[in-house]
Design a protein around this motif. Structure first.
Motif, mmCIF file in Angstrom:
data_model
loop_
_atom_site.group_PDB
_atom_site.id
_atom_site.type_symbol
_atom_site.label_atom_id
_atom_site.label_comp_id
_atom_site.label_asym_id
_atom_site.label_seq_id
_atom_site.Cartn_x
_atom_site.Cartn_y
_atom_site.Cartn_z
ATOM 1 N N ASN A 54 0.732 -1.243 0.222
ATOM 2 C CA ASN A 54 0.007 -0.020 0.172
ATOM 3 C C ASN A 54 0.836 1.358 0.156
ATOM 4 O OD1 ASN A 54 -2.699 -0.606 -0.138
ATOM 5 N ND2 ASN A 54 -2.491 -1.419 1.994
ATOM 6 N N GLU A 55 2.074 1.085 0.699
ATOM 7 C CA GLU A 55 2.718 2.489 0.972
ATOM 8 C C GLU A 55 3.694 2.841 -0.291
ATOM 9 O OE1 GLU A 55 5.143 1.943 4.356
ATOM 10 O OE2 GLU A 55 3.763 1.611 5.407
ATOM 11 N N GLY A 56 4.082 1.862 -1.173
ATOM 12 C CA GLY A 56 4.575 2.189 -2.469
ATOM 13 C C GLY A 56 6.190 1.812 -2.263
ATOM 14 N N LEU A 62 -5.230 -12.947 -5.906
ATOM 15 C CA LEU A 62 -5.119 -11.598 -5.257
ATOM 16 C C LEU A 62 -6.624 -10.900 -4.704
ATOM 17 C CD1 LEU A 62 -3.239 -8.985 -5.209
ATOM 18 C CD2 LEU A 62 -4.125 -8.251 -7.453
ATOM 19 N N ARG A 63 -7.568 -11.345 -5.492
ATOM 20 C CA ARG A 63 -8.948 -10.966 -5.084
ATOM 21 C C ARG A 63 -9.023 -11.514 -3.446
ATOM 22 N NH1 ARG A 63 -10.209 -12.418 -10.544
ATOM 23 N NH2 ARG A 63 -10.786 -10.497 -11.608
ATOM 24 N N ARG A 88 -8.731 -8.823 0.142
ATOM 25 C CA ARG A 88 -10.118 -8.809 1.104
ATOM 26 C C ARG A 88 -9.845 -9.378 2.419
ATOM 27 N NH1 ARG A 88 -11.667 -8.914 -4.326
ATOM 28 N NH2 ARG A 88 -13.160 -7.494 -4.805
ATOM 29 N N ALA A 117 -10.611 -4.212 -1.924
ATOM 30 C CA ALA A 117 -10.698 -4.894 -3.167
ATOM 31 C C ALA A 117 -9.348 -5.104 -3.772
ATOM 32 C CB ALA A 117 -11.733 -4.388 -4.059
ATOM 33 N N ILE A 118 -8.326 -4.335 -3.718
ATOM 34 C CA ILE A 118 -7.272 -4.480 -4.164
ATOM 35 C C ILE A 118 -6.412 -3.657 -3.345
ATOM 36 C CG2 ILE A 118 -7.391 -2.653 -6.314
ATOM 37 C CD1 ILE A 118 -5.766 -4.544 -7.821
ATOM 38 N N SER A 119 -5.152 -3.928 -3.251
ATOM 39 C CA SER A 119 -4.194 -3.057 -2.667
ATOM 40 C C SER A 119 -3.610 -1.932 -3.441
ATOM 41 C CB SER A 119 -3.113 -3.679 -1.831
ATOM 42 O OG SER A 119 -2.233 -4.210 -2.896
ATOM 43 N N ASN A 120 -3.225 -0.588 -2.756
ATOM 44 C CA ASN A 120 -2.771 0.352 -3.952
ATOM 45 C C ASN A 120 -1.696 0.054 -4.778
ATOM 46 O OD1 ASN A 120 -3.800 1.321 -1.522
ATOM 47 N ND2 ASN A 120 -3.218 3.432 -2.328
ATOM 48 N N TYR A 121 -0.831 -0.806 -4.453
ATOM 49 C CA TYR A 121 0.297 -1.277 -5.351
ATOM 50 C C TYR A 121 0.391 -2.628 -5.403
ATOM 51 C CZ TYR A 121 1.532 3.779 -4.843
ATOM 52 O OH TYR A 121 1.317 4.986 -4.854
ATOM 53 N N VAL A 122 0.011 -2.991 -6.856
ATOM 54 C CA VAL A 122 0.474 -4.771 -6.972
ATOM 55 C C VAL A 122 1.680 -4.510 -8.081
ATOM 56 C CG1 VAL A 122 -0.473 -6.870 -7.716
ATOM 57 C CG2 VAL A 122 -1.880 -5.258 -6.423
ATOM 58 N N SER A 123 2.757 -5.278 -8.066
ATOM 59 C CA SER A 123 3.800 -5.020 -8.508
ATOM 60 C C SER A 123 4.553 -6.523 -9.121
ATOM 61 C CB SER A 123 4.955 -4.182 -8.126
ATOM 62 O OG SER A 123 4.360 -2.924 -7.660
ATOM 63 N N ILE A 128 5.432 -4.819 -14.190
ATOM 64 C CA ILE A 128 4.046 -4.340 -14.454
ATOM 65 C C ILE A 128 3.556 -3.808 -13.352
ATOM 66 C CG2 ILE A 128 1.734 -5.275 -14.516
ATOM 67 C CD1 ILE A 128 2.818 -5.474 -17.244
ATOM 68 N N ASN A 129 2.914 -2.493 -13.107
ATOM 69 C CA ASN A 129 2.420 -2.010 -11.873
ATOM 70 C C ASN A 129 1.134 -1.649 -11.926
ATOM 71 O OD1 ASN A 129 4.978 -1.662 -9.791
ATOM 72 N ND2 ASN A 129 5.858 -0.628 -11.670
ATOM 73 N N PHE A 130 0.311 -2.310 -11.150
ATOM 74 C CA PHE A 130 -0.951 -1.983 -10.973
ATOM 75 C C PHE A 130 -1.000 -0.734 -9.740
ATOM 76 C CE2 PHE A 130 -0.984 -6.109 -12.416
ATOM 77 C CZ PHE A 130 -2.038 -6.212 -13.525
ATOM 78 N N SER A 185 -3.843 1.735 -7.532
ATOM 79 C CA SER A 185 -5.054 1.997 -7.095
ATOM 80 C C SER A 185 -5.063 3.231 -6.243
ATOM 81 C CB SER A 185 -5.817 0.816 -6.588
ATOM 82 O OG SER A 185 -5.548 -0.443 -7.616
ATOM 83 N N SER A 221 -0.666 6.402 -2.784
ATOM 84 C CA SER A 221 0.168 5.749 -1.646
ATOM 85 C C SER A 221 -0.459 6.042 -0.368
ATOM 86 C CB SER A 221 1.552 6.334 -1.832
ATOM 87 O OG SER A 221 2.492 6.156 -0.620
ATOM 88 N N ARG A 222 -0.598 4.824 0.493
ATOM 89 C CA ARG A 222 -1.088 5.212 1.837
ATOM 90 C C ARG A 222 -0.597 4.347 2.875
ATOM 91 N NH1 ARG A 222 -7.108 4.492 0.724
ATOM 92 N NH2 ARG A 222 -6.624 4.948 -1.491
ATOM 93 N N ALA A 275 2.374 8.064 1.827
ATOM 94 C CA ALA A 275 3.448 7.267 2.652
ATOM 95 C C ALA A 275 4.793 7.414 1.960
ATOM 96 C CB ALA A 275 3.074 5.897 2.794
#
Lengths: 472, 217
Positions: free
Chosen positions: A217-219, A251-252, A256, A262-268, B184-186, B188, B191-192, B204
Motif C-alpha cells: 500500500n505504501e509504495g 489477489l482477490r 479482501r 478490493a485491491i491494494s494500492n500497489y501490485v507490482s 508491471i505496476n497496478f 489503485s 500511496s497510503r 506514505a
C-alpha cells in the motif's frame, strides 16, 4: 520464555492492552466482513475453493513448477538461487552484497527475511539494512520484531512512535499522524535514493512468466524494486503459482482477507533486470528461494499449511491473538498460522505450548482465504507431542491415571461418586466453588458451580424416567 | 549436489514421485496447464466500463475527469494543477511527448523521474473497471518511476483501454507485448499507510494524489 509466560506479561501490560483494544474495535475483521458482503458471500466462498485448489495444484508438483519458474526467470535475465536453510539464505545475500560492493540495503517487507535474520547478518558484515515499510521502520528504530504480519507495529501507540521519531530523527517532536508520516517519508526518501541494494519479499512467484509479485500500500516496495542497482527478492519455495490468472484469483482473496481492500494500492510484478533501452529499474535481479523447513511439510499431513498466502486473517479473527498480541508467540509468525508454522519450522520440542495457544474455536479456518484447516493442524501437532512424549510429566501422569481408572467401570463409578460429593461439600450453601482444587487458575476469575444433586451423570442417567414405548 | 537439487529431490521423495527430476509427463502437464491458463470465477462488472472505472477509482481516492480528444489533455492537466495550487513542472512519459505541454503552460520533461520532480504525467497500458485500477507496463518510453517518485501523479487513459477485469488485461499484455516487461505496476489510488495508530494517511512513500484524465474519442 514460553507462550504462557509471555502471554501473561502481555495481559498485564496496560499500554499493550489499550493498543490491542484499538485493533479489536477498529480492526481488520469488520473491514473484511464488509468487503466480503460487497463482493457477494457466495461468490467469495466459491473463490476460496478455487484459491485452495490453485495452491494445491502448485504444491502437488512443487518441484515441476519451481523448475518452470526458474527456467523462465533465467531466460528473462534474472539469477535464481536456492537456499536450504535460513543461514544459507543469509550467506547468499551477503555474497551478493560483496560482489556488488553494497554498503546500504533498503528493504520492503519480507517475512522470510525475518525468519532468516537477514538484518543481523547484513549488519554483521558491515552492510546497513534499512526497513522502509513504515511499520517495520518504526520497529527497526525500537529494536523490536513485528507483532502482526500485515500491520507489524500495531502494538505501538502514536505516543510511543512519536517518542521514537523524536529520538532518532533529531527533529522537534510531532504528534500529528500525517506530519509524523511525512517526516518518516523524508528520512526514508534519502535512503531510497542512496541505497545500492533493494531487498523485497515475494507474495507470489509466477511460473508462466518468471515474475515475482509484491502487494503493498505504501509504495516502498516499488521503490525497493525500481531504484537501487541490484534487487534481491527473497521468499519461500512454496510461493510459486502457475499462471497470471491464478495470481489474479488469489489477489482477490488476499487483499479482501487482509485489509478488506478490493485491491491494494500497489501490485507490482517484476520480471528480470532492466532492458538495454530502459531508463529505470535494477541492473541485476536475483531471486533467493528458501526452503528452511518447508520441504518437511510437503507430502505429509501438514502440507495444507503451505497453501498460506500470509493475509493475517487467522490472527485477526483469533480470540487468543486479539487478547495477547503477536509477541507472545515468540517467533516470526503469530496467531493460528504461527502456532502451526513455528513448531514445524523450529521444531516441535522448541515450541511446546504453541499448539495449545488456541481455543480451537474454528474462527481462523472460517476466515482463511485458502481454506487451511488450522484447528485440525493444531490438533495434529498436539497428537504428535503426545506420541513423542513431549508433554509435561504431570499432564501425562494425569491422563494415564484417568485412562487406567476409566477402564475399570466400578472403580470409576466409586471414584467419581466420591469426587462429586466432595465438590458438593466444597460448594457450600450457595453451591458455588471459589477455589477449585487442581484448578485454582480457572476459579481465579469466576466461580465453579458445584453439582447440586451430589450424584454423578451415570447415576442420574440410570435413574431417569423410562420413556413410554410407542406403538409401532 | 547443490541446494537446488537437494530441495527438489526432497520434494519428490516426500510426495512419493521418485527420481530426482520432474518426469516428461509432469513437465508436459505443466505446459498444458500454462497454455490453457484457465480463469477463476470473475465478479460481475457493469456494462458501462467507464462509469464503473471512474466510480471505483474515486473510491480509492483518485480524482477523475473526462476529455473528448487527446489534444485537450495538456489543457486539462494544466487546469487540474492550477486549481490545486500545484507546481506546473515535472516529468512525463516520453511516449506522451507528442502532446503540446508547453502550449498549455507546463514544463514537463520527457524522461525518467528524479526526486526533484513535483509532477509525473503518465499514460497507462490499460485500466481495470472492476477495481478502478491503472496498469503500467515499464519500457524505454514508459519509465516506471514517473508514477512513483513525484508527489502528484497524473495518468492519461484512453477510455478504449478500460477492461472489465485483470484477466482481460493479461490477454491484452499477451497479445500486444508478447512477454511481460521488466515491471508491471497496478496502481489503485495514492500511496497510503495505516502503520501509526491504525489511522489511514495518504502519501506514505509514493504520490499524495493521483488524477486520472480519461480520453473519450
Amino acid at each position: 520464555m514460553h507462550f504462557k509466560a509471555r502471554a501473561s506479561a502481555a495481559l498485564a501490560d496496560a499500554t499493550l492492552q489499550a493498543n490491542l483494544r484499538k485493533f479489536q474495535s477498529a480492526g481488520f475483521t469488520a473491514l473484511r466482513a464488509k468487503a466480503v458482503a460487497e463482493f457477494g458471500p457466495e461468490l467469495f466462498e466459491a473463490l476460496r475453493g478455487e484459491g485452495a485448489a490453485i495452491r494445491d495444484r502448485s504444491l502437488e508438483s512443487l518441484d515441476a513448477w519451481l523448475d518452470r519458474f526458474e527456467a523462465e526467470a533465467v531466460r528473462r535475465g534474472a539469477t535464481v538461487l536456492f537456499a536450504e536453510t535460513r543461514a544459507e539464505a543469509c550467506e547468499l545475500l551477503v555474497e551478493i552484497c560483496r560482489r556488488h560492493g553494497v554498503r546500504k540495503a533498503i528493504k520492503s517487507k519480507s517475512m522470510l527475511s525475518e525468519e532468516a535474520g537477514v538484518n543481523e547478518a547484513l549488519a554483521a558484515n558491515g552492510i546497513t539494512p534499512i526497513e522502509t515499510d513504515l511499520g517495520e521502520y518504526i520497529l527497526q528504530l525500537a529494536g523490536e520484531p513485528p507483532s502482526h504480519i500485515i500491520a507489524p507495529a500495531l502494538h505501538k501507540s502514536k505516543d510511543e512512535v512519536a517518542d521514537l521519531f523524536q529520538a532518532h530523527h533529531h527533529a522537534p517532536r510531532k504528534d500529528d499522524i500525517p506530519r509524523m508520516t511525512r517526516e518518516a517519508r523524508e528520512v526514508l526518501r534519502g535512503h531510497f535514493l542512496s541505497a545500492d541494494l533493494g531487498i523485497s519479499g515475494g507474495n507470489f512467484l509466477i511460473a508462466e512468466t518468471g515474475s515475482g509479485v509484491i502487494v503493498t500500500n505504501e509504495g516502498n516496495g516499488r521503490m525497493v524494486t525500481t531504484l537501487p542497482r541490484v534487487h534481491v527478492c527473497i521468499t519461500g519455495i512454496e510461493k510459486v503459482l502457475p499462471t497470471l490468472e491464478d495470481f489474479s484469483t488469489l489477489l482477490r482473496l488476499l487483499t479482501r482477507s487482509a485489509t478488506g481492500q478490493a485491491i491494494s494500492n500497489y501490485v507490482s510484478l517484476f520480471t528480470g533486470p532492466r532492458g538495454r533501452q530502459d531508463r529505470d529499474g535494477p541492473e541485476h535481479m536475483v531471486f533467493i528461494l528458501v526452503d528452511a523447513g518447508r520441504t518437511h511439510l510437503v507430502g505429509g499431513d501438514m502440507q495444507e499449511m503451505l497453501r498460506c498466502i500470509r493475509c493475517g486473517a487467522c490472527m485477526n479473527h483469533c480470540p487468543v491473538y486479539r487478547a495477547v498480541g503477536g509477541h507472545s508467540y515468540g517467533w516470526v509468525y503469530p496467531g493460528p498460522m504461527g502456532s502451526v508454522l513455528t513448531p514445524s519450522y523450529v521444531g516441535l520440542a522448541n515450541a511446546l505450548d504453541l499448539p495449545h495457544a488456541a481455543t480451537l474455536c474454528g474462527a481462523c479456518s472460517v476466515a482463511c482465504p485458502v481454506k487451511i484447516p488450522l484447528p485440525e493442524l493444531l490438533r495434529k501437532l498436539r497428537e504428535k507431542q503426545v506420541n513423542r512424549g513431549l508433554r509435561p510429566w504431570r499432564e501425562m501422569a494425569a491422563v494415564r491415571l484417568w485412562s487406567w481408572t476409566a477402564r475399570r467401570p466400578r472403580l470409576y463409578a466409586l471414584a467419581t461418586a466420591i469426587a462429586v460429593r466432595l465438590l458438593r461439600l466444597l460448594g457450600g450453601r450457595d453451591g458455588m466453588i471459589a477455589a477449585l482444587p487442581f484448578g485454582r487458575e480457572w476459579t481465579r476469575g469466576r466461580f465453579f458451580p458445584a453439582p447440586k444433586s451430589g450424584r454423578t451423570f451415570r447415576s442420574l442417567y440410570a435413574s431417569r424416567p423410562t420413556p413410554a414405548l410407542r406403538k409401532p | 549436489m547443490s541446494s537446488r537439487e537437494r530441495i527438489l529431490e526432497r520434494i519428490r521423495k516426500a510426495q512419493g514421485r521418485g527420481g530426482s527430476k520432474p518426469s516428461g509427463a509432469e513437465l508436459e502437464a505443466v505446459e498444458t496447464y500454462l497454455r490453457a491458463h484457465p480463469r477463476g470465477t470473475l465478479p460481475k462488472v457493469e456494462a458501462d466500463l467507464v462509469a464503473r472505472f471512474r466510480a471505483r477509482a474515486e473510491a480509492t481516492q483518485c480524482t477523475t475527469e473526462e476529455v473528448t480528444a487527446k489534444a485537450e489533455v495538456p489543457a486539462a492537466v494544466a487546469r487540474y494543477l492550477k486549481s490545486s495550487d500545484l507546481p506546473l513542472a515535472g516529468c512525463v512519459w516520453p511516449q506522451l511527448d507528442d502532446l503540446d505541454w508547453k502550449g498549455a503552460g507546463l514544463a514537463l520533461e520527457p524522461r525518467a523521474a528524479n526526486s526533484q520532480d513535483a509532477v509525473g504525467v503518465t499514460g497507462a497500458f490499460a485500466a481495470i473497471a472492476e477495481t478502478g485500477t491503472l496498469m503500467f507496463a515499464s519500457g524505454p518510453d514508459t519509465p516506471a518511476a514517473v508514477s512513483l517518485l513525484p508527489e502528484t501523479h497524473v495518468a492519461v487513459v484512453s477510455a478504449r483501454r478500460i477492461v472489465a477485469h485483470m484477466e482481460e488485461a493479461w490477454d491484452l499484455a499477451r497479445a500486444e507485448l508478447g512477454q511481460l516487461p521488466r515491471a508491471i505496476n497496478f496502481v489503485s489510488g495514492p500511496s497510503r499507510t495505516a502503520d501509526i495508530d491504525q489511522t489511514i494517511v495518504l502519501g506514505a512513500h509514493g504520490p499524495y494524489r493521483v488524477h486520472i484524465v480519461l480520453v473519450r474519442s
